[in-house]
Design a protein around this motif. Structure first.
Motif, PDB file in Angstrom:
ATOM      1  N   LYS A   1       0.850  -1.199   0.000  1.00 13.30           N
ATOM      2  CA  LYS A   1       0.000   0.000   0.000  1.00 13.30           C
ATOM      3  C   LYS A   1       0.880   1.240   0.000  1.00 13.30           C
TER       4      LYS A   1
ATOM      5  N   GLU B   1      -8.549  -6.737  -1.904  1.00 20.55           N
ATOM      6  CA  GLU B   1      -7.361  -5.885  -1.903  1.00 20.55           C
ATOM      7  C   GLU B   1      -6.394  -6.245  -0.788  1.00 20.55           C
ATOM      8  N   LYS B   2      -6.845  -7.093   0.170  1.00 20.39           N
ATOM      9  CA  LYS B   2      -5.971  -7.541   1.258  1.00 20.39           C
ATOM     10  C   LYS B   2      -5.235  -8.837   0.922  1.00 20.39           C
TER      11      LYS B   2
ATOM     12  N   ASN C   1      -2.576 -11.360  -0.521  1.00 18.98           N
ATOM     13  CA  ASN C   1      -1.153 -11.094  -0.707  1.00 18.98           C
ATOM     14  C   ASN C   1      -0.368 -12.390  -0.607  1.00 18.98           C
TER      15      ASN C   1
ATOM     16  N   TYR D   1      -4.415  -9.418 -10.672  1.00 23.47           N
ATOM     17  CA  TYR D   1      -4.023  -8.116 -10.118  1.00 23.47           C
ATOM     18  C   TYR D   1      -4.766  -6.985 -10.845  1.00 23.47           C
TER      19      TYR D   1
ATOM     20  N   ILE E   1      -8.237  -6.802  -9.453  1.00 22.31           N
ATOM     21  CA  ILE E   1      -8.289  -6.138  -8.147  1.00 22.31           C
ATOM     22  C   ILE E   1      -8.115  -4.628  -8.310  1.00 22.31           C
ATOM     23  N   LYS E   2      -7.184  -4.228  -9.170  1.00 28.81           N
ATOM     24  CA  LYS E   2      -6.871  -2.803  -9.332  1.00 28.81           C
ATOM     25  C   LYS E   2      -7.942  -2.045 -10.115  1.00 28.81           C
TER      26      LYS E   2
ATOM     27  N   PHE F   1     -12.875  -2.977  -5.599  1.00 29.77           N
ATOM     28  CA  PHE F   1     -12.020  -3.049  -4.416  1.00 29.77           C
ATOM     29  C   PHE F   1     -11.421  -1.683  -4.115  1.00 29.77           C
TER      30      PHE F   1
ATOM     31  N   ALA G   1      -8.515  -0.292  -4.013  1.00 22.95           N
ATOM     32  CA  ALA G   1      -7.170  -0.652  -4.449  1.00 22.95           C
ATOM     33  C   ALA G   1      -6.444   0.474  -5.171  1.00 22.95           C
TER      34      ALA G   1
ATOM     35  N   LEU H   1      -2.890   0.579  -4.143  1.00 21.05           N
ATOM     36  CA  LEU H   1      -2.215  -0.718  -4.130  1.00 21.05           C
ATOM     37  C   LEU H   1      -1.200  -0.783  -5.270  1.00 21.05           C
TER      38      LEU H   1
END
Length: 722
Positions: free
Chosen positions: A198, A230-231, A233, A267, A270-271, A276, A278, A281
């Motif tokens: 982040k 977004e969490k 990983n 990815y 998510i982005k 999200f 994000a 991110l």
């Protein structure tokens, strides 16, 4: 002047191909037995799937729910060094932990970026390996009496003609419940991980043209638990799996491309899907190498089966242990509609030395995920901690073959494998079912104190709204009571079983059942009623009951735990203990160096500098002592991690050194009427410590413990005199 392609011959006692955790542990084990070792790794870093190139964290028996079973030995040393030097779990620093450990062994010659391309062999005997150093023009020919294949794909063993299997045996082959009705050539797939960070500002992402679009990714998600946020990983993306329906060796290039398309597509989803939070991110790493789960498995002298694991079969030549779930993944990977995995809890189990060799090849051992196991058993043995233990066993066995000029068929001889087992136990390996002999020499042990009260103060409670457990040795349970709180009168259903080491969630073994009558308020339950079996661990399950709870204390009593059966977060129960005799100093010389049927530990009272004196029957020459400390053997030590861990991993990460470890101590030997200081140990962070000093003739030694890493009590499992 250099000569392109000049062949350089390298000779050593043992040549080990493969620098993953199995190969590293094999090399260190062999070097410590005085053998010279050539360690060949085709990558620029060590660690295999755990390296910074791939970043899969290490897990094993404790992660599978088996208590007090964290893998030690050489792997334990590496993990404890990582806890001390790299408490944040930076995977780049984990690389350096491994490299440093190899470089400290001067008998190991390390060849990074070196790929074995040919195996010369004749009549079941390997003569040499030919390899290329990828970032130079050098070529090597490696010659040794003994070779170890730790390559993951088994290139050496396959090239030498050792039989192997790729795929799933049918249930008729070994009579396994979880095997398919017909042979299935598919395997578990591969994964490429990625990590995010982040930022304090918006970060844009424009996907490469080859990444799958958002619409494509969206159709793959939310099937069988495959969810993102977004969490998410790191290892949260283990289920981005592909390749199980392909040849994971020869088609690895196309598998890698597909995984890159998937990971960067996820990815991008998510982005840029607007679903999200994000905006800030940023992708700060993604792998270029897949983490490979499965390819070849070799047909060794004995092939471990699912039945062996589920029936907890014991082996005379047990050489290491496992305990991870039977962890099955669909071969379709991310393209499957089925659950992303099926995990069947198992008890701690032993694996025989025979799974590491075939008598058809007289100077070759295998280790790591290619060891002899059926596909169903492999679902458990493939986990990296177990693979590392197999490496220590293989390296130790190889050292004995070289020192005694033996061949691999000689490993079937009891006198040979018994010697290997003794070396493994000395090297802090747990061998389930192996009967350790007590110290034969007559030694009298004196302790300045022994724990005489439950550590800590009452601090909250564990609600029994789901099934809870208590794990306690039966010899301690016989003199203990457990407190339970109930909001109203209740009948509490309980189940219990006995094992050498307990699993909080396995359903194996023989179970007994009963009821507890609880009054409103606090009830004291005498555990003696559950102590019908001597020399075993009691696992007492308190079945879900609203309004019932276990009062807790804020300090641990080594060897005792409670918690929810489906959670890896453990607690310390409030007990009433009438006698602490089972924590006496006689544990130091009973042949055990960790919990197994009993706690097997000496715990001091609350004193600033507790001492242990060892009085020998007669004077003799002593050059060293080894000590085995408590380091929290139910707490997982993973190689790398991210700050936030998704709950589905069911892992309680520890940060830094265990407070129970002894930090500072002094060693004295008795010379005449005086205790003479021979070594000071400061800032120790290891569990197994060998203390060497100049040879002394003495009949008495004194160890003064000055400081732990935080615990009020000093805990030592064993002291051995050399």
């Amino acid at each position: 002047m250099t000569h392109p392609g000049k062949l350089v011959t390298i000779t050593a006692d043992i040549t080990i191909a493969g620098g993953g955790l199995a190969g590293v542990c094999a090399a260190i084990a062999a070097a410590r037995q005085g053998r010279t070792v050539s360690l060949i790794q085709n990558r620029p870093v060590l660690g295999g799937n755990s390296s910074s190139e791939i970043r899969v964290w290490t897990r094993g028996s404790t992660g599978g729910g088996n208590l007090f079973s964290e893998e030690m030995g050489i792997l334990g040393e590496l993990k404890l060094a990582n806890q001390y030097k790299n408490p944040e779990g930076n995977p780049i620093l984990w690389d350096e932990i491994l490299l440093d450990a190899v470089y400290q062994e001067h008998a190991i010659s390390l060849f990074l970026n070196t790929l074995v391309v040919d195996v010369a062999h004749q009549d079941g005997h390997i003569q040499s390996l030919t390899a290329l150093e990828i970032n130079s023009e050098r070529r090597f020919q490696f010659r040794s009496p003994v070779y170890v294949d730790a390559t993951g794909d088994g290139f050496i063993a396959a090239s030498a003609g050792l039989s192997y299997v790729i795929g799933k045996e049918c249930n008729g082959t070994y009579g396994e419940e979880h095997a398919p009705e017909q042979f299935d050539p598919t395997t578990q797939g591969c994964t490429i991980l990625m990590t995010f960070i982040k930022r304090d500002r918006p970060v844009a992402f424009v996907p490469p043209s080859y990444a799958y679009p958002i619409e494509y990714i969206e159709k793959l998600l939310n099937n069988g638990g495959r969810m993102v946020s977004e969490k998410s990983n790191g290892c949260d993306f283990w289920w981005v799996e592909f390749g199980g329906q392909k040849d994971t060796i020869n088609e690895i290039a196309s598998i890698t491309l597909e995984l890159k398309r998937l990971t960067l597509g996820i990815y991008n989803y998510i982005k840029n899907s607007s679903k999200f939070d994000a905006d800030t991110l940023e992708l700060n790493w993604t792998g270029s190498l897949p983490g490979k789960r499965e390819s070849r498995r070799f047909v060794t002298e004995y092939v471990l089966t699912e039945t062996d694991i589920l029936q907890n079969r014991t082996f005379n030549d047990v050489a290491f242990h496992g305990g991870w779930y039977l962890d099955f993944h669909p071969s379709e990977g991310i393209y499957s509609k089925a659950d992303f995995c099926t995990q069947i809890p198992v008890d701690l189990y032993g694996i025989p030395l025979r799974c590491l060799f075939s008598s058809q090849r007289d100077n070759l051992l295998v280790c790591g995920r290619i060891l002899g196991a059926s596909h169903a058993a492999f679902a458990s043995t493939r986990i990296m901690d177990t693979c590392a233990l197999s490496g220590q066993a293989a390296g130790t066995a190889a050292s004995v073959l070289v020192s005694d000029q033996l061949k691999t068929p000689d490993l079937l001889d009891k006198s040979v494998y018994a010697r290997i087992q003794a070396l493994l136990v000395e090297g802090d390996m747990l061998l389930p079912g192996y009967h350790q002999e007590t110290i034969s020499e007559n030694i009298h042990v004196e302790a300045s104190s022994v724990i005489d009260g439950l550590p800590g103060k009452e601090c909250g409670a564990l609600s029994c709204h789901r099934d809870c457990f208590l794990a306690i040795p039966t010899e301690l349970a016989a003199v203990s009571s457990l407190f339970l709180d109930a909001k109203q009168e209740a009948l509490l259903q309980v189940s219990y079983r006995y094992a050498a080491l307990p699993s909080r969630n396995s359903k194996q073994g023989e179970w007994f059942h009963g009821m507890l009558e609880l009054k409103q308020g606090r009830t004291s339950v005498d555990l003696a009623r559950f102590s019908r079996k001597e020399d075993a661990y009691l696992l007492l399950v308190l079945h879900a009951s609203h309004g019932v709870s276990i009062p807790l204390v804020n300090k641990d009593l080594v060897g005792v735990l409670c918690g929810l059966r489906d959670s890896a977060t453990y607690h310390h129960p409030l007990l009433s203990i009438r006698s602490f005799v089972s924590y006496g100093p006689e544990n130091l010389i009973n042949g055990h160096s960790r919990p197994y049927n009993r706690a097997h530990i000496w715990l001091s009272g609350k004193e600033e500098q507790p001492t242990i004196r060892l009085n020998l029957e007669k004077s003799r020459s002593i050059t060293a002592i080894s000590l085995f400390f408590d380091c929290g053997l139910s707490e997982e030590m993973v190689s790398s991690r991210v700050a936030d861990v998704d709950p589905h991993h069911n892992i309680q990460l520890r940060s830094g050194v265990s407070p129970n470890l002894v930090r500072d101590f002094d060693v004295y030997v008795r010379i005449g009427d005086e205790d003479v200081l021979v070594r000071r140990i400061r800032d120790n962070y290891q569990r197994h410590v060998m203390v060497r000093f100049e040879c002394c003739d003495t009949a008495s030694l004194l160890i003064r413990f000055l400081r732990t890493h935080g615990s009020e009590h000093t805990g030592v499992y064993a002291i051995r005199i050399h």
